[in-house]
Scaffold this motif. Structure first.
Motif, PDB file in Angstrom:
ATOM      1  N   PHE A 130       0.862  -1.180   0.000  1.00  0.00           N
ATOM      2  CA  PHE A 130       0.000   0.000   0.000  1.00  0.00           C
ATOM      3  C   PHE A 130       0.897   1.228   0.000  1.00  0.00           C
ATOM      4  O   PHE A 130       1.890   1.278   0.715  1.00  0.00           O
ATOM      5  CB  PHE A 130      -0.892  -0.009   1.250  1.00  0.00           C
ATOM      6  CG  PHE A 130      -1.740   1.229   1.447  1.00  0.00           C
ATOM      7  CD1 PHE A 130      -3.034   1.287   0.943  1.00  0.00           C
ATOM      8  CD2 PHE A 130      -1.254   2.324   2.141  1.00  0.00           C
ATOM      9  CE1 PHE A 130      -3.826   2.410   1.133  1.00  0.00           C
ATOM     10  CE2 PHE A 130      -2.027   3.457   2.331  1.00  0.00           C
ATOM     11  CZ  PHE A 130      -3.320   3.495   1.826  1.00  0.00           C
ATOM     12  N   ARG A 131       0.545   2.219  -0.826  1.00  0.00           N
ATOM     13  CA  ARG A 131       1.276   3.495  -0.791  1.00  0.00           C
ATOM     14  C   ARG A 131       0.314   4.628  -1.063  1.00  0.00           C
ATOM     15  O   ARG A 131      -0.515   4.552  -1.982  1.00  0.00           O
ATOM     16  CB  ARG A 131       2.413   3.531  -1.815  1.00  0.00           C
ATOM     17  CG  ARG A 131       3.211   4.839  -1.723  1.00  0.00           C
ATOM     18  CD  ARG A 131       4.402   4.881  -2.654  1.00  0.00           C
ATOM     19  NE  ARG A 131       5.125   6.141  -2.490  1.00  0.00           N
ATOM     20  CZ  ARG A 131       6.231   6.476  -3.159  1.00  0.00           C
ATOM     21  NH1 ARG A 131       6.752   5.633  -4.051  1.00  0.00           N
ATOM     22  NH2 ARG A 131       6.810   7.644  -2.946  1.00  0.00           N
ATOM     23  N   ASN A 134      -6.918   8.845   0.655  1.00  0.00           N
ATOM     24  CA  ASN A 134      -6.445   9.869  -0.266  1.00  0.00           C
ATOM     25  C   ASN A 134      -6.774   9.419  -1.692  1.00  0.00           C
ATOM     26  O   ASN A 134      -6.811   8.228  -1.983  1.00  0.00           O
ATOM     27  CB  ASN A 134      -4.932  10.072  -0.098  1.00  0.00           C
ATOM     28  CG  ASN A 134      -4.407  11.271  -0.867  1.00  0.00           C
ATOM     29  OD1 ASN A 134      -4.173  11.200  -2.068  1.00  0.00           O
ATOM     30  ND2 ASN A 134      -4.201  12.379  -0.160  1.00  0.00           N
ATOM     31  N   LYS A 135      -6.997  10.377  -2.571  1.00  0.00           N
ATOM     32  CA  LYS A 135      -7.347  10.027  -3.954  1.00  0.00           C
ATOM     33  C   LYS A 135      -6.191   9.360  -4.695  1.00  0.00           C
ATOM     34  O   LYS A 135      -6.414   8.578  -5.631  1.00  0.00           O
ATOM     35  CB  LYS A 135      -7.813  11.274  -4.715  1.00  0.00           C
ATOM     36  CG  LYS A 135      -6.755  12.344  -4.914  1.00  0.00           C
ATOM     37  CD  LYS A 135      -7.325  13.559  -5.631  1.00  0.00           C
ATOM     38  CE  LYS A 135      -6.275  14.636  -5.856  1.00  0.00           C
ATOM     39  NZ  LYS A 135      -5.188  14.202  -6.756  1.00  0.00           N
ATOM     40  N   ASP A 136      -4.962   9.639  -4.284  1.00  0.00           N
ATOM     41  CA  ASP A 136      -3.792   9.084  -4.966  1.00  0.00           C
ATOM     42  C   ASP A 136      -3.236   7.908  -4.180  1.00  0.00           C
ATOM     43  O   ASP A 136      -2.237   8.021  -3.473  1.00  0.00           O
ATOM     44  CB  ASP A 136      -2.713  10.167  -5.142  1.00  0.00           C
ATOM     45  CG  ASP A 136      -3.187  11.322  -5.996  1.00  0.00           C
ATOM     46  OD1 ASP A 136      -3.810  11.056  -7.032  1.00  0.00           O
ATOM     47  OD2 ASP A 136      -2.928  12.485  -5.625  1.00  0.00           O
ATOM     48  N   GLY A 194      -4.713  -1.630  -7.645  1.00  0.00           N
ATOM     49  CA  GLY A 194      -5.517  -0.409  -7.629  1.00  0.00           C
ATOM     50  C   GLY A 194      -4.619   0.760  -7.266  1.00  0.00           C
ATOM     51  O   GLY A 194      -3.429   0.577  -6.989  1.00  0.00           O
ATOM     52  N   GLY A 195      -5.147   1.886  -7.281  1.00  0.00           N
ATOM     53  CA  GLY A 195      -6.538   2.182  -7.422  1.00  0.00           C
ATOM     54  C   GLY A 195      -6.704   3.681  -7.419  1.00  0.00           C
ATOM     55  O   GLY A 195      -5.796   4.470  -7.704  1.00  0.00           O
ATOM     56  N   ALA A 241      -5.948   2.735 -16.211  1.00  0.00           N
ATOM     57  CA  ALA A 241      -5.556   1.356 -15.911  1.00  0.00           C
ATOM     58  C   ALA A 241      -4.066   1.141 -16.170  1.00  0.00           C
ATOM     59  O   ALA A 241      -3.384   0.424 -15.423  1.00  0.00           O
ATOM     60  CB  ALA A 241      -6.389   0.379 -16.737  1.00  0.00           C
ATOM     61  N   GLU A 242      -3.540   1.754 -17.235  1.00  0.00           N
ATOM     62  CA  GLU A 242      -2.109   1.645 -17.520  1.00  0.00           C
ATOM     63  C   GLU A 242      -1.281   2.317 -16.431  1.00  0.00           C
ATOM     64  O   GLU A 242      -0.201   1.838 -16.067  1.00  0.00           O
ATOM     65  CB  GLU A 242      -1.796   2.248 -18.891  1.00  0.00           C
ATOM     66  CG  GLU A 242      -2.391   1.470 -20.056  1.00  0.00           C
ATOM     67  CD  GLU A 242      -1.904   0.027 -20.088  1.00  0.00           C
ATOM     68  OE1 GLU A 242      -0.676  -0.193 -19.968  1.00  0.00           O
ATOM     69  OE2 GLU A 242      -2.756  -0.880 -20.204  1.00  0.00           O
ATOM     70  N   ASP A 243      -1.803   3.426 -15.893  1.00  0.00           N
ATOM     71  CA  ASP A 243      -1.130   4.110 -14.791  1.00  0.00           C
ATOM     72  C   ASP A 243      -1.100   3.220 -13.546  1.00  0.00           C
ATOM     73  O   ASP A 243      -0.094   3.173 -12.827  1.00  0.00           O
ATOM     74  CB  ASP A 243      -1.839   5.436 -14.500  1.00  0.00           C
ATOM     75  CG  ASP A 243      -1.172   6.218 -13.373  1.00  0.00           C
ATOM     76  OD1 ASP A 243       0.021   6.552 -13.517  1.00  0.00           O
ATOM     77  OD2 ASP A 243      -1.833   6.470 -12.349  1.00  0.00           O
ATOM     78  N   ILE A 244      -2.207   2.531 -13.275  1.00  0.00           N
ATOM     79  CA  ILE A 244      -2.258   1.603 -12.139  1.00  0.00           C
ATOM     80  C   ILE A 244      -1.180   0.533 -12.293  1.00  0.00           C
ATOM     81  O   ILE A 244      -0.467   0.199 -11.333  1.00  0.00           O
ATOM     82  CB  ILE A 244      -3.654   0.958 -12.014  1.00  0.00           C
ATOM     83  CG1 ILE A 244      -4.688   1.989 -11.574  1.00  0.00           C
ATOM     84  CG2 ILE A 244      -3.623  -0.217 -11.036  1.00  0.00           C
ATOM     85  CD1 ILE A 244      -6.113   1.465 -11.540  1.00  0.00           C
TER      86      ILE A 244
END
Length: 353
Positions: A231-232, A238-240, A256-257, A273-276
């Motif tokens: 998890f980060r 937080n949204k990010d 995710g997410g 999705a590519e960013d995830i």
């Protein structure tokens, strides 16, 4: 001769099904009916439970009932995981969490109670702070004992337990809570576990509710099994946010997410999705390269968030006792057993939360 108590539960997500089991355990001689439009196995953006990651990493900081919900659920998950993990879909897996802000601003310290200024679950989970493999830009991190919830196993397991106890499940689309009172005129009490559905449910129409959109993907397990979750985020909520939840041994890995408030759209953003993929592979090197990930499916869910927090409240409506149990946002699974306990507590008129 006393009449057999009759209870109706509206909603069959994680909260509704758990409430049914809690109610059945404490009132074994009662008649219980669940009414729901969606059931385990359904895939709809309006049915949030199947799209969850899910895991246990408390967001509670109140020093009170919210922390209590999560504690009760952590202990229950321990029972369900010990020797039963392959059946229930709950497995003990540690989580390593990294935060990009100072601890005082990361949303992990209790603001009230005996653990004020501390991470309340430190002793419960065996939490330890870590420095090894610290990602660039993160400020601090810890690892603690946790649970992965494979919702594709856990939701059907909950439903199966409900049916074993003789609880009836009725498919119906309820637009007005008055319909429940009319169809079940002898009901002792009605439990409203409709989540975000309470926003439009006539007779309730709780406008403190709002959706928090999340997007995830399920990918194949890497050849070498992952031994922890990751998890980060700048803050606990937080949204990010980036997370990696392996559903060992062979249920894939959830990546995710995001958290986008007030977005009712169920559409999947393939660019995002590519960013995830990129973020998750950077966080969990065991995944390999983003371009090599084998995607099984993409998913979008609308978390039932609520201003002021979840609603667990007793109300008399048309002479019927209604107990509301909804609005946990992204904490539905990790608070579910504690919320169910508090909701059933409210059957006793003098009960206080």
């Amino acid at each position: 001769m006393s009449q057999t108590p009759e209870y109706v539960i509206l909603g069959a997500g994680a909260i509704g099904l758990t409430t049914a089991l809690e109610l059945s355990t404490r009132y074994p001689n009662s008649n219980i009916t669940i009414i729901a439009k969606h059931l385990p196995g359904d895939r709809s953006v309006d049915y949030c439970s199947p799209w969850a990651g899910a895991n246990w990493l408390s967001v509670a900081m109140d020093g009170g009932r919210q922390e209590g919900w999560d504690r009760v659920t952590y202990e229950k998950f321990g029972e369900l995981a010990d020797g039963k993990g392959n059946e229930t879909g709950i497995n003990k897996v540690p989580i390593r969490a990294w935060f990009d802000r100072d601890m005082e601003d990361a949303g992990v310290l209790s603001v009230e109670g005996e653990d004020k200024g501390k991470i309340w679950y430190e002793s419960l989970t065996g939490l330890r702070f870590v420095e090894e493999e610290k990602p660039e830009g993160s400020v601090f991190g810890f690892e603690c004992g946790s649970f992965v919830v494979n919702v594709q196993k856990y939701l059907p397991w909950l439903q199966g337990e409900v049916l074993k106890r003789g609880i009836e499940i009725l498919r119906a689309s309820i637009d007005d809570i008055q319909e429940v009172f009319e169809r079940f005129s002898s009901a002792t009490s009605v439990f409203n576990c409709t989540g975000l559905g309470s926003y439009n449910l006539k007779g309730v129409e709780d406008k403190l509710l709002y959706p928090t959109k999340g997007q995830v993907m399920l990918v194949e397990n890497p050849i070498t099994p992952m031994t922890r979750m990751y998890f980060r985020s700048p803050q606990r909520v937080n949204k990010d946010t980036t997370y990696v939840f392996p559903r060992n041994p062979g249920g894939g890995v959830i990546l995710g997410g995001c958290r986008v408030d007030n977005d009712w759209s169920g559409e999947i953003n393939m660019e995002f999705a590519e960013d995830i993929k990129r973020r998750c592979c950077a966080l969990a090197p065991e995944l390999g390269r983003p371009e090599d990930l084998k995607v099984i499916q993409h998913g979008v869910g609308l978390r039932p968030s609520r201003k002021g927090g979840a609603r667990i409240e007793r109300e008399i409506m048309g002479g019927v006792v209604v107990i509301h149990n909804y609005g946990a946002g992204g904490a539905g699974y990790q608070a579910s057993w504690g919320m169910a306990k508090n909701a059933v507590d409210l059957l006793q008129e003098d009960s206080k939360l």
